[in-house]
Design a protein around this motif. Sequence first.
Motif, PDB file in Angstrom:
ATOM      1  N   TYR A 188       0.045  -2.852   5.659  1.00  0.00           N
ATOM      2  CA  TYR A 188       1.353  -2.190   5.584  1.00  0.00           C
ATOM      3  C   TYR A 188       2.462  -3.235   5.690  1.00  0.00           C
ATOM      4  O   TYR A 188       2.323  -4.215   6.440  1.00  0.00           O
ATOM      5  CB  TYR A 188       1.492  -1.158   6.712  1.00  0.00           C
ATOM      6  N   ALA A 190       5.113  -3.190   7.310  1.00  0.00           N
ATOM      7  CA  ALA A 190       5.607  -3.364   8.682  1.00  0.00           C
ATOM      8  C   ALA A 190       4.716  -4.317   9.484  1.00  0.00           C
ATOM      9  O   ALA A 190       5.170  -4.929  10.443  1.00  0.00           O
ATOM     10  CB  ALA A 190       5.663  -2.009   9.376  1.00  0.00           C
ATOM     11  N   ARG A 191       3.417  -4.396   9.105  1.00  0.00           N
ATOM     12  CA  ARG A 191       2.501  -5.301   9.816  1.00  0.00           C
ATOM     13  C   ARG A 191       1.673  -6.075   8.792  1.00  0.00           C
ATOM     14  O   ARG A 191       0.473  -5.822   8.607  1.00  0.00           O
ATOM     15  CB  ARG A 191       1.589  -4.510  10.733  1.00  0.00           C
ATOM     16  N   ARG A 194      -1.901  -7.609   9.476  1.00  0.00           N
ATOM     17  CA  ARG A 194      -3.081  -6.801   9.821  1.00  0.00           C
ATOM     18  C   ARG A 194      -3.603  -6.043   8.604  1.00  0.00           C
ATOM     19  O   ARG A 194      -2.952  -5.124   8.103  1.00  0.00           O
ATOM     20  CB  ARG A 194      -2.709  -5.818  10.928  1.00  0.00           C
ATOM     21  N   VAL A 196      -5.423  -3.350   6.792  1.00  0.00           N
ATOM     22  CA  VAL A 196      -5.856  -1.996   7.139  1.00  0.00           C
ATOM     23  C   VAL A 196      -7.063  -1.599   6.272  1.00  0.00           C
ATOM     24  O   VAL A 196      -7.945  -0.866   6.705  1.00  0.00           O
ATOM     25  CB  VAL A 196      -4.685  -1.009   6.934  1.00  0.00           C
ATOM     26  N   LEU A 215     -13.560   7.395  11.687  1.00  0.00           N
ATOM     27  CA  LEU A 215     -12.836   7.685  12.924  1.00  0.00           C
ATOM     28  C   LEU A 215     -11.335   7.579  12.686  1.00  0.00           C
ATOM     29  O   LEU A 215     -10.903   7.097  11.630  1.00  0.00           O
ATOM     30  CB  LEU A 215     -13.262   6.679  14.008  1.00  0.00           C
ATOM     31  N   ASN A 216     -10.560   7.996  13.676  1.00  0.00           N
ATOM     32  CA  ASN A 216      -9.096   7.860  13.580  1.00  0.00           C
ATOM     33  C   ASN A 216      -8.742   6.395  13.346  1.00  0.00           C
ATOM     34  O   ASN A 216      -9.291   5.503  13.985  1.00  0.00           O
ATOM     35  CB  ASN A 216      -8.426   8.325  14.888  1.00  0.00           C
ATOM     36  N   GLY A 217      -7.824   6.184  12.418  1.00  0.00           N
ATOM     37  CA  GLY A 217      -7.324   4.818  12.159  1.00  0.00           C
ATOM     38  C   GLY A 217      -8.250   3.986  11.295  1.00  0.00           C
ATOM     39  O   GLY A 217      -8.054   2.774  11.159  1.00  0.00           O
ATOM     40  N   SER A 218      -9.282   4.606  10.677  1.00  0.00           N
ATOM     41  CA  SER A 218     -10.215   3.805   9.874  1.00  0.00           C
ATOM     42  C   SER A 218      -9.667   3.528   8.470  1.00  0.00           C
ATOM     43  O   SER A 218     -10.244   2.733   7.730  1.00  0.00           O
ATOM     44  CB  SER A 218     -11.579   4.502   9.794  1.00  0.00           C
ATOM     45  N   GLY A 219      -8.563   4.168   8.080  1.00  0.00           N
ATOM     46  CA  GLY A 219      -7.942   3.847   6.793  1.00  0.00           C
ATOM     47  C   GLY A 219      -8.035   4.937   5.735  1.00  0.00           C
ATOM     48  O   GLY A 219      -7.722   4.695   4.565  1.00  0.00           O
ATOM     49  N   LYS A 220      -8.404   6.147   6.134  1.00  0.00           N
ATOM     50  CA  LYS A 220      -8.591   7.235   5.146  1.00  0.00           C
ATOM     51  C   LYS A 220      -7.260   7.632   4.499  1.00  0.00           C
ATOM     52  O   LYS A 220      -7.140   7.689   3.268  1.00  0.00           O
ATOM     53  CB  LYS A 220      -9.226   8.465   5.831  1.00  0.00           C
ATOM     54  N   SER A 221      -6.240   7.907   5.337  1.00  0.00           N
ATOM     55  CA  SER A 221      -4.938   8.313   4.780  1.00  0.00           C
ATOM     56  C   SER A 221      -4.315   7.168   3.983  1.00  0.00           C
ATOM     57  O   SER A 221      -3.561   7.405   3.039  1.00  0.00           O
ATOM     58  CB  SER A 221      -3.985   8.733   5.890  1.00  0.00           C
ATOM     59  N   THR A 222      -4.642   5.943   4.372  1.00  0.00           N
ATOM     60  CA  THR A 222      -4.104   4.793   3.636  1.00  0.00           C
ATOM     61  C   THR A 222      -4.651   4.807   2.201  1.00  0.00           C
ATOM     62  O   THR A 222      -3.916   4.511   1.252  1.00  0.00           O
ATOM     63  CB  THR A 222      -4.473   3.480   4.361  1.00  0.00           C
ATOM     64  N   TYR A 231       2.296   2.929  -1.899  1.00  0.00           N
ATOM     65  CA  TYR A 231       2.261   1.477  -1.696  1.00  0.00           C
ATOM     66  C   TYR A 231       1.425   0.866  -2.818  1.00  0.00           C
ATOM     67  O   TYR A 231       0.639   1.557  -3.458  1.00  0.00           O
ATOM     68  CB  TYR A 231       1.592   1.128  -0.359  1.00  0.00           C
ATOM     69  N   GLU A 369      -6.887  16.132   5.508  1.00  0.00           N
ATOM     70  CA  GLU A 369      -6.943  17.037   6.670  1.00  0.00           C
ATOM     71  C   GLU A 369      -6.203  18.343   6.348  1.00  0.00           C
ATOM     72  O   GLU A 369      -5.660  18.983   7.248  1.00  0.00           O
ATOM     73  CB  GLU A 369      -6.279  16.413   7.902  1.00  0.00           C
ATOM     74  N   HIS A 399     -12.436  15.686   9.221  1.00  0.00           N
ATOM     75  CA  HIS A 399     -13.328  15.368  10.336  1.00  0.00           C
ATOM     76  C   HIS A 399     -14.320  16.515  10.550  1.00  0.00           C
ATOM     77  O   HIS A 399     -15.160  16.441  11.428  1.00  0.00           O
ATOM     78  CB  HIS A 399     -12.515  15.196  11.626  1.00  0.00           C
TER      79      HIS A 399
HETATM   80  N1  LIG Z   1       3.230   3.109   8.065  1.00  0.00           N
HETATM   81  C1  LIG Z   1       2.390   2.314   8.730  1.00  0.00           C
HETATM   82  N2  LIG Z   1       2.771   1.079   9.090  1.00  0.00           N
HETATM   83  C2  LIG Z   1       1.927   0.257   9.749  1.00  0.00           C
HETATM   84  N3  LIG Z   1       0.661   0.577  10.080  1.00  0.00           N
HETATM   85  C3  LIG Z   1       0.240   1.800   9.728  1.00  0.00           C
HETATM   86  C4  LIG Z   1       1.065   2.733   9.053  1.00  0.00           C
HETATM   87  N4  LIG Z   1       0.368   3.862   8.829  1.00  0.00           N
HETATM   88  C5  LIG Z   1      -0.840   3.649   9.364  1.00  0.00           C
HETATM   89  N5  LIG Z   1      -0.930   2.419   9.906  1.00  0.00           N
HETATM   90  C6  LIG Z   1      -2.100   1.836  10.538  1.00  0.00           C
HETATM   91  O1  LIG Z   1      -3.134   1.770   9.570  1.00  0.00           O
HETATM   92  C7  LIG Z   1      -4.392   2.099  10.150  1.00  0.00           C
HETATM   93  C8  LIG Z   1      -5.080   3.151   9.298  1.00  0.00           C
HETATM   94  O2  LIG Z   1      -4.296   4.324   9.363  1.00  0.00           O
HETATM   95  P1  LIG Z   1      -4.683   5.649   8.552  1.00  0.00           P
HETATM   96  O3  LIG Z   1      -3.560   6.576   8.713  1.00  0.00           O
HETATM   97  O4  LIG Z   1      -5.102   5.273   7.193  1.00  0.00           O
HETATM   98  O5  LIG Z   1      -5.947   6.140   9.398  1.00  0.00           O
HETATM   99  P2  LIG Z   1      -6.821   7.453   9.180  1.00  0.00           P
HETATM  100  O6  LIG Z   1      -8.230   7.011   8.881  1.00  0.00           O
HETATM  101  O7  LIG Z   1      -6.180   8.349   8.212  1.00  0.00           O
HETATM  102  O8  LIG Z   1      -6.791   8.079  10.650  1.00  0.00           O
HETATM  103  P3  LIG Z   1      -6.744   9.627  11.093  1.00  0.00           P
HETATM  104  O9  LIG Z   1      -8.144  10.134  11.072  1.00  0.00           O
HETATM  105  O10 LIG Z   1      -6.228   9.536  12.483  1.00  0.00           O
HETATM  106  O11 LIG Z   1      -5.832  10.354  10.187  1.00  0.00           O
HETATM  107  C9  LIG Z   1      -4.123   2.554  11.571  1.00  0.00           C
HETATM  108  O12 LIG Z   1      -4.551   1.541  12.433  1.00  0.00           O
HETATM  109  C10 LIG Z   1      -2.631   2.723  11.650  1.00  0.00           C
HETATM  110  O13 LIG Z   1      -2.151   2.270  12.881  1.00  0.00           O
END
Ligand SMILES: Nc1ncnc2c1ncn2[C@@H]1O[C@H](COP(=O)(O)OP(=O)(O)OP(=O)(O)O)[C@@H](O)[C@H]1O
Length: 440
Positions: A188, A190-191, A194, A196, A215-222, A231, A369, A399
């Motif tokens: 991302y 912003a970071r 790191r 993702v 799991l939460n934060g594994s990158g699915k929504s990304t 992006y 979700e 999930h």
């Molecule tokens: N806009 C953002 N800017 C910076 N980091 C982000 C942003 N959105 C998500 N992240 C980081 O990217 C990583 C993956 O996030 P993502 O939303 O893809 O997870 P996820 O698998 O969809 O989780 P969940 O099951 O909780 O929805 C997380 O560690 C989150 O902190």
Amino acid sequence: QALQRAALDATAETAAAVQEAVSSIETVRTFAGEEEEERRHGRAVARMLGLRDRMDVERALFTLVQRVLQLAVQVLVLCHGHRQLREGSVTAGSLVTFLLYQDKVSSHVQVRPRDVPPRRPCPSVPAATASAPVQALVFGHSDLLSKAAAGRKILDYLDREPTGDAGGTWAPAALRGRVVFQRVSFAYPARPERLVLRDVSFELRPGEVTALAGLNGSGKSTCAALLERFYEPGSGEVLLDEVPLRDYEHRYLHRQVALVGQEPVLFSGTIRDNIVFGLEGCGEEEVRAAAAAAGALGFISLLDRGFDTGECRGLGGGGDPGARLSPPPCGFCPVEVGEKGGQLSAGEKQRIAIARALVRRPAVLILDEATSALDGEGEAALQQWARSAGVRTVLLITHCPRMLEAADRVVVLEGGVVVERGTPAELRSRCGPYSRLLQR
Ligand SMILES: Nc1ncnc2c1ncn2[C@@H]1O[C@H](COP(=O)(O)OP(=O)(O)OP(=O)(O)O)[C@@H](O)[C@H]1O
Ligand SMILES: [Mg+2]
């Protein structure tokens, strides 16, 4: 100007604090955070007032300098006139005529701030008008400075350049809907340090429901965000029918790839407005079919005004039936959908959001979700739709073990890396990450 900008920022922060507290009033009350919010608002107001006080002091000093300057010019003109009178180079009559004319001319050219009342002509004290051109400069300049700070903020926004390439033109008549993530890595903005997603590759096949698990934060929504082109991937490519997403025309792509999120946003307006949002030439039958497929028809037909729930009839008692968007609420009609759909249940909002996606007949449907608040009937309607869609590609992020098991394929993400992929039965037999997810 810097002070003016800081004051504008402080005003915006104060408004944002109020808006945040009011729109999240249930959370504030749940955690008894009223006093904390009050203090936060108080701090924002104090900062804003402090900055305004400083601005007022500066303005007062500025006005003082202005008045002194004005007086100095008047004195100078009078002294010079007096000297010329004594030398005999001007007569008293021509000096008075000069001052009177100068007053007339300068009253037509000077620029005044709105809060300074116009001076009444005072022929008995003609010298008092001699500084008008100086006032024009001084008042005009101060006015310009305060407007410039506000203008600079607007221009800063207008001058922003899109970071992504928005010039794609590819818009084929038909799409199969095959999506390929090809060694995609992403961080991302912003970071940026790191990653993702790391070297993520998977395929979404037409006519299949592919589930993304992890799991939460594994990158699915990304992954969903990259597929919606919110992006650009840092490296690698996302392909739709073998063509990179950036080559597709913007409106075309977003009609073909529809996303329904966990907390869908509804707009104030009728249910129909919300379903056809942004879509031109959409007929009643299509809206009903989409609502039926999303399992929303049942609760909509139970509402007194059905698809028109939320419509304002206007003060004259009837809206324009041809208008696509309702007029703003008149304050008398019951606006049942409410601001952001606040008067519907979470499941009802999700069903309307799914109908909004389905009415577009997208080649690729992403459900992030989006089924979390649906009851069994809603999930069944969705699965039935996904199965009967035939040619459409569905990316299901969930999930829920029941939904994962019902998918054709599952891709498992762990820390932004694909760790497993295959049919649910295959993955279960491997007793790997997928099985562990199911047991959680
Ligand atoms: N806009 C953002 N800017 C910076 N980091 C982000 C942003 N959105 C998500 N992240 C980081 O990217 C990583 C993956 O996030 P993502 O939303 O893809 O997870 P996820 O698998 O969809 O989780 P969940 O099951 O909780 O929805 C997380 O560690 C989150 O902190
Ligand atoms: Mg997510």
